[in-house]
Scaffold this motif. Structure first.
Motif, PDB file in Angstrom:
ATOM      1  N   LYS A   1      36.528  44.131  31.427  1.00 34.90           N
ATOM      2  CA  LYS A   1      37.120  44.108  32.762  1.00 34.90           C
ATOM      3  C   LYS A   1      36.041  43.829  33.803  1.00 34.90           C
ATOM      4  O   LYS A   1      34.978  44.457  33.789  1.00 34.90           O
ATOM      5  CB  LYS A   1      37.799  45.444  33.062  1.00 34.90           C
TER       6      LYS A   1
ATOM      7  N   ARG B   1      48.928  47.529  41.039  1.00 29.56           N
ATOM      8  CA  ARG B   1      48.308  48.762  40.571  1.00 29.56           C
ATOM      9  C   ARG B   1      46.908  48.527  40.018  1.00 29.56           C
ATOM     10  O   ARG B   1      46.037  49.383  40.154  1.00 29.56           O
ATOM     11  CB  ARG B   1      49.175  49.418  39.493  1.00 29.56           C
ATOM     12  N   HIS B   2      46.673  47.384  39.383  1.00 23.14           N
ATOM     13  CA  HIS B   2      45.407  47.186  38.678  1.00 23.14           C
ATOM     14  C   HIS B   2      44.593  46.008  39.197  1.00 23.14           C
ATOM     15  O   HIS B   2      43.467  45.814  38.735  1.00 23.14           O
ATOM     16  CB  HIS B   2      45.673  46.970  37.181  1.00 23.14           C
TER      17      HIS B   2
ATOM     18  N   THR C   1      42.536  40.875  37.427  1.00 23.25           N
ATOM     19  CA  THR C   1      42.719  42.015  36.529  1.00 23.25           C
ATOM     20  C   THR C   1      41.802  41.819  35.331  1.00 23.25           C
ATOM     21  O   THR C   1      40.936  40.953  35.324  1.00 23.25           O
ATOM     22  CB  THR C   1      44.184  42.143  36.080  1.00 23.25           C
ATOM     23  N   GLU C   2      42.018  42.630  34.290  1.00 29.40           N
ATOM     24  CA  GLU C   2      41.136  42.561  33.133  1.00 29.40           C
ATOM     25  C   GLU C   2      41.315  41.281  32.337  1.00 29.40           C
ATOM     26  O   GLU C   2      40.364  40.761  31.752  1.00 29.40           O
ATOM     27  CB  GLU C   2      41.388  43.769  32.230  1.00 29.40           C
TER      28      GLU C   2
END
Length: 417
Positions: A202, A161-162, A177-178
């Motif tokens: 991020k 999702r991210h 990711t972040e």
């Protein structure tokens, strides 16, 4: 009659050429034409082998991701050399809905929905306004021309999702990711390796510069009311603890003049392109006057202006084409107009899409000498443009896949629209 029969049995003149001469002739074909010639005769089929096709120039395409989640069951591709739109159907060999996210050489990486597991029916008291459950997804790699795919080791749902997927040489894959990054190498342990990012925010629009063997990303180090962008990089060999800022005192305010900048790989993998809206002033709410492309040479670590979108082209993205077509005075720049421009591409080619530009894309090609500001042009005939704004990335079709698969352009695998 006997003479006529004997003439019909004579081989074609090209079949009488020595093998070296025949190979010299066939090496002048494009990759697509060479593949189409394979079924002509047994001699062509044997000569135009996978190893031979790998010697031909790469077929570079722009792949567009469908705005709808189901993807429409195919990928739309644009051949910038022939100015043709192609369709690459992949729903015939992929098990479920998929979303392409990255590519490397002849391989395409996709998030594929896993087979849904049976679940009990909802309780009568459950509310219809409850949050939507995202189906689990797995990362797969496929050759869309050969119709083959395989799944990579499973990942958690949050990564799908991210996470941002980057594909590198030798089958290397990164998911960022972040807070962390995952790396996978087929020749390694066969498992995902986790690396903390230790970045101030991020990472925005991370890219992999293959020629430099490093990952680059932008981070916002400003305040909640004003963004301030800074460039960070990390060598592929030091994903753990290798991140650091890329800065020089002579660069000055290079990151202040662009609004919502985005990174893309330049030609040859030794340059970094930064694209964004050119601010008309340093005020927080300053409108953009056009789209500016800056280029960082990783050998000299110097920035220069690579291209600037022509005013007439930029008007179309801000909704001002109608006024210009009627001969009215050019209206003032609209604040935040550049937010409507979607930027994608790679390896020295950049495409621009927007809600106000229907059925076409703006295209910019990098000038190797850096003296002309690049080449700007419109790409018409975008398929399915009424479905929404497309995004995309560059895909290289080569003569042989990772498993010796042949690129197939006939029998429906790749069709001209």
């Amino acid at each position: 009659m006997a003479a006529s029969d004997s003439d019909s049995t004579l081989p074609a003149p090209i079949h009488l050429l020595p093998p070296d001469a025949l190979r010299n002739v066939l090496l002048r074909l494009t990759l697509r034409d060479a593949v189409l010639c394979r079924p002509v005769s047994r001699l062509f089929h044997e000569t135009l082998s996978s190893q031979f096709l790998a010697l031909l120039p790469t077929l570079r395409l722009l792949l567009l991701r469908h705005p709808r989640p189901d993807g429409g069951g195919c990928l739309h591709a644009f051949d910038p050399d022939r100015r043709h739109w192609l369709r690459l159907p992949f729903n015939a060999f992929l098990p479920n809905h998929s979303s392409p996210v990255a590519s490397s050489s002849s391989l395409l990486y996709l998030w594929v929905e896993a087979a849904p597991s049976p679940s009990p029916p909802p309780l009568p008291s459950s509310s219809s306004s409850s949050s939507t459950v995202h189906p689990p997804k797995a990362l797969a790699v496929c050759n869309p021309f050969a119709g083959r795919y395989r799944f990579l080791p499973p990942l958690g749902s949050a990564w799908a999702r991210h996470g941002t997927v980057l594909a590198g040489p030798g089958g290397t894959v990164l998911v960022l990711t972040e807070l962390a990054a995952l790396s996978y190498t087929p020749s390694g342990s066969g498992k995902w390796m986790k690396h903390p990012l230790s970045l101030p925010s991020k990472p925005r629009s991370p890219i992999l510069a293959a020629g430099a063997g490093a990952v680059f990303a932008l981070c916002d180090v400003g305040t909640p009311w004003r963004s301030q962008w800074k460039l960070f990089s990390c060598p592929l060999a030091m994903l753990t603890g290798g991140w650091g800022p890329v800065e020089r005192a002579v660069w000055g305010d290079v990151f202040e003049i662009l609004k919502r900048p985005r990174l893309l790989a330049g030609a040859g993998g030794r340059r970094v392109l930064m694209i964004g809206g050119l601010r008309s002033s340093f005020a927080i709410d300053a409108p953009c006057s056009t789209v500016l492309i800056l280029r960082l040479d990783l050998a000299t670590m110097e920035w220069d202006e690579a291209g600037r979108m022509p005013p007439n082209m930029y008007r179309c993205f801000t909704g001002l084409c109608e006024a210009a077509a009627q001969g009215n005075t050019m209206p003032p720049a609209v604040p935040g107009g550049n937010n409507k421009v979607k930027v994608f591409g790679g390896d020295g080619k950049v495409w621009f899409a927007g809600k106000r530009v229907r059925g076409k894309l703006a295209m910019w090609e990098e000038d190797e000498r850096g003296s002309s500001g690049g080449k700007w042009d419109w790409v018409d005939g975008v398929p399915g443009h009424s479905d929404g704004v497309y995004r995309g990335f560059v895909f290289d079709g080569v003569g042989a896949g990772g498993q010796g698969d042949m690129v197939i352009w006939v029998k429906g695998v790749c069709c001209l629209l």
